[in-house]
Design an enzyme around this catalytic site. Structure first.
Site, short mmCIF file in Angstrom:
data_model
loop_
_atom_site.label_atom_id
_atom_site.label_comp_id
_atom_site.label_asym_id
_atom_site.label_seq_id
_atom_site.Cartn_x
_atom_site.Cartn_y
_atom_site.Cartn_z
N ILE A 90 5.98 -5.65 6.88
CA ILE A 90 5.77 -4.49 6.02
C ILE A 90 5.67 -4.96 4.57
O ILE A 90 6.52 -5.68 4.08
CB ILE A 90 6.92 -3.47 6.18
CG1 ILE A 90 6.98 -2.97 7.61
CG2 ILE A 90 6.76 -2.32 5.20
CD1 ILE A 90 8.20 -2.15 7.92
N CYS A 91 4.63 -4.53 3.89
CA CYS A 91 4.47 -4.87 2.48
C CYS A 91 5.39 -4.01 1.64
O CYS A 91 5.48 -2.81 1.86
CB CYS A 91 3.02 -4.65 2.03
SG CYS A 91 1.89 -5.76 2.83
N LEU A 92 6.06 -4.62 0.69
CA LEU A 92 6.97 -3.88 -0.17
C LEU A 92 6.47 -3.89 -1.59
O LEU A 92 5.90 -4.72 -2.08
CB LEU A 92 8.37 -4.47 -0.11
CG LEU A 92 9.00 -4.49 1.28
CD1 LEU A 92 10.32 -5.22 1.24
CD2 LEU A 92 9.21 -3.09 1.78
#
Length: 92
Positions: A90-92
């Site tokens: 997941i990109c944060l």
């Protein structure tokens, strides 16, 4: 896949590198996210984690403020690492 050689000593070493002294409150969250990972076979996104926490913990613990007080760099950057979970996609 969850780190197969993970144990309390490894978690303590990682926490020390992250400048975190593990307390019972830390272990409560670490064990819970490991349980979630084993049950769902995914690293629970923050919103999902908070929803799952509402079923187990008192409401005061089911928010980002509480989690950040334990893991200042965030669940994905610190708690999951200490818990021996793989890096999230997941990109944060």
């Amino acid at each position: 896949m969850i780190h197969k050689k993970w144990n309390i000593k490894i978690a303590q070493n990682i926490a020390q590198q992250e400048s975190i002294i593990l307390t019972d409150q830390h272990w409560e969250i670490i064990n819970f996210i490991r349980l979630c990972y084993n049950k769902f076979n995914i690293i629970p996104p923050n919103r999902m984690l908070l929803k799952l926490m509402q079923k187990k913990f008192e409401i005061e613990k089911c928010n980002n403020t509480y989690l950040l007080s334990l893991f200042p760099k965030g669940i994905n950057k610190q708690a999951n690492k200490i818990a021996g979970l793989p890096k999230s996609n997941i990109c944060l």
